[in-house]
Scaffold this motif. Structure first.
Motif, PDB file in Angstrom:
ATOM      1  N   GLY A 161       8.629  -4.335   4.285  1.00 40.31           N
ATOM      2  CA  GLY A 161      10.052  -4.900   3.609  1.00 40.31           C
ATOM      3  C   GLY A 161      11.139  -3.808   4.059  1.00 40.31           C
ATOM      4  O   GLY A 161      10.958  -3.253   5.091  1.00 40.31           O
ATOM      5  N   ASN A 162      12.173  -3.889   3.240  1.00 44.03           N
ATOM      6  CA  ASN A 162      13.409  -3.460   3.627  1.00 44.03           C
ATOM      7  C   ASN A 162      13.372  -1.823   3.079  1.00 44.03           C
ATOM      8  O   ASN A 162      12.648  -1.463   2.308  1.00 44.03           O
ATOM      9  N   VAL A 200       3.820  -8.592  -4.338  1.00 42.42           N
ATOM     10  CA  VAL A 200       4.993  -9.317  -3.642  1.00 42.42           C
ATOM     11  C   VAL A 200       6.168  -9.155  -4.188  1.00 42.42           C
ATOM     12  O   VAL A 200       6.329  -9.456  -5.484  1.00 42.42           O
ATOM     13  N   VAL A 201       7.178  -8.603  -3.330  1.00 46.84           N
ATOM     14  CA  VAL A 201       8.658  -8.493  -4.160  1.00 46.84           C
ATOM     15  C   VAL A 201       9.587  -9.511  -3.210  1.00 46.84           C
ATOM     16  O   VAL A 201       9.665  -9.576  -2.169  1.00 46.84           O
ATOM     17  N   VAL A 202       9.827 -10.615  -3.917  1.00 46.32           N
ATOM     18  CA  VAL A 202      10.407 -11.633  -3.690  1.00 46.32           C
ATOM     19  C   VAL A 202      12.212 -11.110  -3.537  1.00 46.32           C
ATOM     20  O   VAL A 202      12.732 -10.996  -4.860  1.00 46.32           O
ATOM     21  N   THR A 203      12.716 -11.326  -2.510  1.00 45.74           N
ATOM     22  CA  THR A 203      14.048 -11.007  -2.298  1.00 45.74           C
ATOM     23  C   THR A 203      14.969 -11.976  -1.833  1.00 45.74           C
ATOM     24  O   THR A 203      16.439 -11.848  -1.795  1.00 45.74           O
ATOM     25  N   GLY A 204      14.501 -13.430  -2.042  1.00 47.26           N
ATOM     26  CA  GLY A 204      15.108 -14.565  -1.285  1.00 47.26           C
ATOM     27  C   GLY A 204      14.596 -15.869  -1.528  1.00 47.26           C
ATOM     28  O   GLY A 204      13.321 -15.779  -2.387  1.00 47.26           O
ATOM     29  N   MET A 205      15.071 -16.726  -1.037  1.00 48.17           N
ATOM     30  CA  MET A 205      14.584 -18.060  -1.164  1.00 48.17           C
ATOM     31  C   MET A 205      13.356 -18.266  -0.310  1.00 48.17           C
ATOM     32  O   MET A 205      13.405 -17.869   1.025  1.00 48.17           O
ATOM     33  N   ALA A 220      15.510  -0.489   0.999  1.00 49.36           N
ATOM     34  CA  ALA A 220      15.874  -0.059  -0.421  1.00 49.36           C
ATOM     35  C   ALA A 220      14.593  -0.383  -1.205  1.00 49.36           C
ATOM     36  O   ALA A 220      14.342   0.424  -2.188  1.00 49.36           O
ATOM     37  N   ILE A 221      13.505  -1.069  -0.946  1.00 50.08           N
ATOM     38  CA  ILE A 221      12.253  -1.186  -1.462  1.00 50.08           C
ATOM     39  C   ILE A 221      11.272  -0.134  -1.142  1.00 50.08           C
ATOM     40  O   ILE A 221      10.635   0.605  -1.898  1.00 50.08           O
ATOM     41  N   LYS A 222      11.492   0.379   0.207  1.00 51.86           N
ATOM     42  CA  LYS A 222      10.696   1.604   0.348  1.00 51.86           C
ATOM     43  C   LYS A 222      10.974   2.712  -0.237  1.00 51.86           C
ATOM     44  O   LYS A 222      10.385   3.674  -0.544  1.00 51.86           O
ATOM     45  N   GLU A 223      12.312   2.555  -0.516  1.00 56.60           N
ATOM     46  CA  GLU A 223      12.730   4.026  -1.230  1.00 56.60           C
ATOM     47  C   GLU A 223      12.159   4.307  -2.874  1.00 56.60           C
ATOM     48  O   GLU A 223      12.041   4.915  -3.217  1.00 56.60           O
ATOM     49  N   ARG A 224      11.967   2.887  -3.147  1.00 61.88           N
ATOM     50  CA  ARG A 224      11.302   2.919  -4.664  1.00 61.88           C
ATOM     51  C   ARG A 224       9.989   3.388  -4.543  1.00 61.88           C
ATOM     52  O   ARG A 224       9.270   3.797  -5.637  1.00 61.88           O
ATOM     53  N   LEU A 225       9.232   3.315  -3.438  1.00 58.71           N
ATOM     54  CA  LEU A 225       7.838   3.667  -3.267  1.00 58.71           C
ATOM     55  C   LEU A 225       7.758   5.268  -2.673  1.00 58.71           C
ATOM     56  O   LEU A 225       6.667   5.345  -2.369  1.00 58.71           O
ATOM     57  N   ALA A 257      -1.322  -3.234  -0.770  1.00 57.33           N
ATOM     58  CA  ALA A 257       0.005  -3.805  -0.169  1.00 57.33           C
ATOM     59  C   ALA A 257       1.083  -3.996  -1.137  1.00 57.33           C
ATOM     60  O   ALA A 257       0.938  -4.771  -2.192  1.00 57.33           O
ATOM     61  N   VAL A 258       2.288  -3.720  -0.446  1.00 58.99           N
ATOM     62  CA  VAL A 258       3.569  -4.038  -1.319  1.00 58.99           C
ATOM     63  C   VAL A 258       4.361  -4.852   0.095  1.00 58.99           C
ATOM     64  O   VAL A 258       4.477  -4.366   1.103  1.00 58.99           O
ATOM     65  N   ILE A 259       4.491  -6.004  -0.261  1.00 64.87           N
ATOM     66  CA  ILE A 259       5.036  -7.013   0.900  1.00 64.87           C
ATOM     67  C   ILE A 259       6.196  -7.698   0.313  1.00 64.87           C
ATOM     68  O   ILE A 259       6.244  -8.430  -0.819  1.00 64.87           O
TER      69      ILE A 259
END
Length: 81
Positions: free
Chosen positions: A6-7, A50-55, A9-14, A29-31
């Motif tokens: 992922g991006n 799963v982190v949904v960040t868009g459509m 910003a999400i990596k920073e949370r981890l 896994a975090v996808i």
């Protein structure tokens, strides 16, 4: 160990988790979706967040439902340990 796709910003949370680039050595896994369908197909036999960040496309939506993943909001990701 956590496999991450992922991006930044999400990596920073981890940042408090041990991340790995090798999905075979990961315990979960975090996808980020959309865009992580191929990775999701390789994450067999482990818990997947799963982190949904868009459509999502219809095929991505169908895949997430069939894969029995847990969908989390980015701000709650670290809480889900």
């Amino acid at each position: 160990m956590v496999y991450f796709y992922g991006n930044e910003a999400i990596k920073e949370r981890l940042k408090d988790f041990r991340l790995t680039n090798n999905i075979a050595t990961a315990k979960c896994a975090v996808i980020e979706m959309p865009g992580g369908a191929e990775v999701l197909l390789r994450a067999v036999g482990m818990p997947v967040f799963v982190v949904v960040t868009g459509m999502l496309t219809f095929s991505e939506l169908k895949l997430t439902k069939q894969s029995n993943v847990k969908i989390v909001q980015p701000e709650k990701l670290a809480i889900e340990r």
